[in-house]
Design an enzyme around this catalytic site. Sequence first.
Site, PDB file in Angstrom:
ATOM      1  N   GLU A 120       0.366  20.565 -19.424  1.00 54.24           N
ATOM      2  CA  GLU A 120       0.771  19.210 -19.095  1.00 54.24           C
ATOM      3  C   GLU A 120      -0.201  18.187 -19.683  1.00 54.24           C
ATOM      4  OE1 GLU A 120       3.571  18.667 -17.964  1.00 54.24           O
ATOM      5  OE2 GLU A 120       4.167  19.963 -16.304  1.00 54.24           O
ATOM      6  N   HIS A 172       4.751  18.667 -22.820  1.00 52.39           N
ATOM      7  CA  HIS A 172       4.061  19.942 -22.619  1.00 52.39           C
ATOM      8  C   HIS A 172       4.641  21.030 -23.517  1.00 52.39           C
ATOM      9  CE1 HIS A 172       7.160  20.732 -19.235  1.00 52.39           C
ATOM     10  NE2 HIS A 172       7.382  21.670 -20.137  1.00 52.39           N
ATOM     11  N   ASP A 212       4.402  31.523 -20.073  1.00 49.09           N
ATOM     12  CA  ASP A 212       4.087  30.986 -18.757  1.00 49.09           C
ATOM     13  C   ASP A 212       4.938  31.613 -17.661  1.00 49.09           C
ATOM     14  OD1 ASP A 212       6.515  29.798 -19.516  1.00 49.09           O
ATOM     15  OD2 ASP A 212       5.574  27.898 -20.006  1.00 49.09           O
TER      16      ASP A 212
END
Length: 641
Positions: free
Chosen positions: A171, A166, A93
Amino acid sequence: MENTVSLLYDIPGKFEETRFEKNHNVIFKNSVEASKVVAEEIAQLIRLKQSNNESCVLGLATGSSPIKVYEELVRMHKEEGLSFSSVISFNLDEYYPMTKENRQSYHYFMHEHLFNHIDIKPENVNIPDGTVALEQLNQYCTDYDLKIKKSGGIDFQLLGIGRTGHVGFNEPGSHINSGTRIITLDHITRVDASSDFNGIDNVPKRAITMGVSTILKSKRNVLMAWGQNKSEIIKRTIQGDISSDVPATFLQHHSNATFVLDQSAASELTRFKTPWLVGQCIWTQELKSKAIVWLCNETNQAILKLTDRDYNNNGMSDLLAQEGSAYDLNINMFNVLQHTITGWPGGKPNTDDSKRPERTNPAHKRIILFSPHPDDDVISMGGTFSKLIKQGHDVHVVYQTSGNIAVTDDEALKFAEVCNDFIGKENNGLDFSSVIDSLTNKKENEVDSLEVRRLKGLIRRRESYAATRYIGLKDENTHFLDLPFYETGQIKKNPLGIDDIAIVAAIIAKIKPHQVFAAGDLADPHGTHEVCLNAIFAAMKHLKSESYMNDCWLWLYRGAWHEWDIHEIDMAVPLSPDEVMIKRHAILYHQSQKDRVMFQGNDSREFWVRAEDRNKNTAKLYDDLGLAQYEAMEAFKRFDY
């Protein structure tokens, strides 16, 4: 699985499957030990792939959890010749929007902790790009997943977990079939990241993340979690039902996933928290205490009211059979807790100390109160601090770090402008214009100048003097170590060094204490408490052969995040309403930390509110167990170093 290595499955005694747990997990004493095993599994996989002339595709994570894994991989590269030339990496990410040069970017993180120190080919490094135009993001994310597929899929995916459950930035609400995409971050996630960004207002609201489906397609998944802050979500993930409310539970679908935990992160799992519900136990005194306190809470009864039926109906029939009766168990436990309570934390003179937590002699002790930051002393044990002074002991408070990183730029600018106005232009040319200029023109992610850091440190220092004077401590008994590991000007600190240990050892050798109080709270979001405690452990070990250390007892207090469980407490110091107010006022002298707590962890309350509520809750727990009722209590655990 073919061409994979699962070293974590083969460690004897590390995994104990119970009916409550739905994921394979291994528990280690600490994160250092665990990280080395994870790094070794990665290294073995890289070597296996190399021997077959294949690329090794790694999925990599950021955050605090994998840092020690990366440190070990770097060490293996430098000392053992582990090559990453055939490795292809894909990061989970990245914040959005986010430039690669930003110190808070995951691009910066990965290069700082890993890529700059190994021989991975730059073209093989893949990190989501936080600068892609919004209208191009959908295609970019699709291409990211396609690139993973064309590389042969991820052989080994390293994961952390957030308090929302998460993985990556998937999420709550994320679908099991989700691919790489842009996502809005949960408020809790942004709160947890706020200290890295000097406030939640600076934390990006969105991020690019690999999807749940992308992660589940990895051949091997290893999720790491350290510390008590992660214990609740780890329990929900490992023992709970699969739900998009906790996206990490989707890993229960994966056939080759392992959770790697330290003891604190695993502490809420049933086999650790209430092992008598899992099977037969070896009933040590500590486990008996833990179980009986739990039983009181479970049945909502005081200790002396527990019956044989209460024990039998709650998984403790073997304990009852071993001890004979509830009456004997109850009386013994009541006495254990009663003997922890004392209004004389330095020992009560001229009394029998056989049933007291501290020694009577010497009546007037030399005491060191170590405080990692310049407010932990009053936040964590301000009432006990005041009692020790009033009861005639030679108390020294030792602040281990300057705490300068926790002073906001606005606060520092206020002080700089006051100083500049006071000095004036006619005082030998002295002014604070360079400090004011540095603060007002500070660029994003710029490290404070030495002058600014010194000013911020002095703000914390003078607040500490004000607080300790209010409590009644002499200025000459207040010491500031400014340990070097902390003085980086950044949130990221240096590792504990021999200079740090030597400085701590020197102050101990100078004072020759009978008592040392230290912060045993390892839930500090950025690890300063842990480093400071390790410095004390190392220093005391170094000095252990000195004769004065034979008379030195080490007491650990908890900081702003957690309190000791009742069964862990060796000394409980009651506070009167007046002493609670003294503690509150002492904390409030730390004005730079009052209104905007920069490193608050998962609790948005100010430190004085947290401390007061925690102390009152400890007193209530003792009261609920049937012991004396007090306004508040501070708790300590004795540690044999």
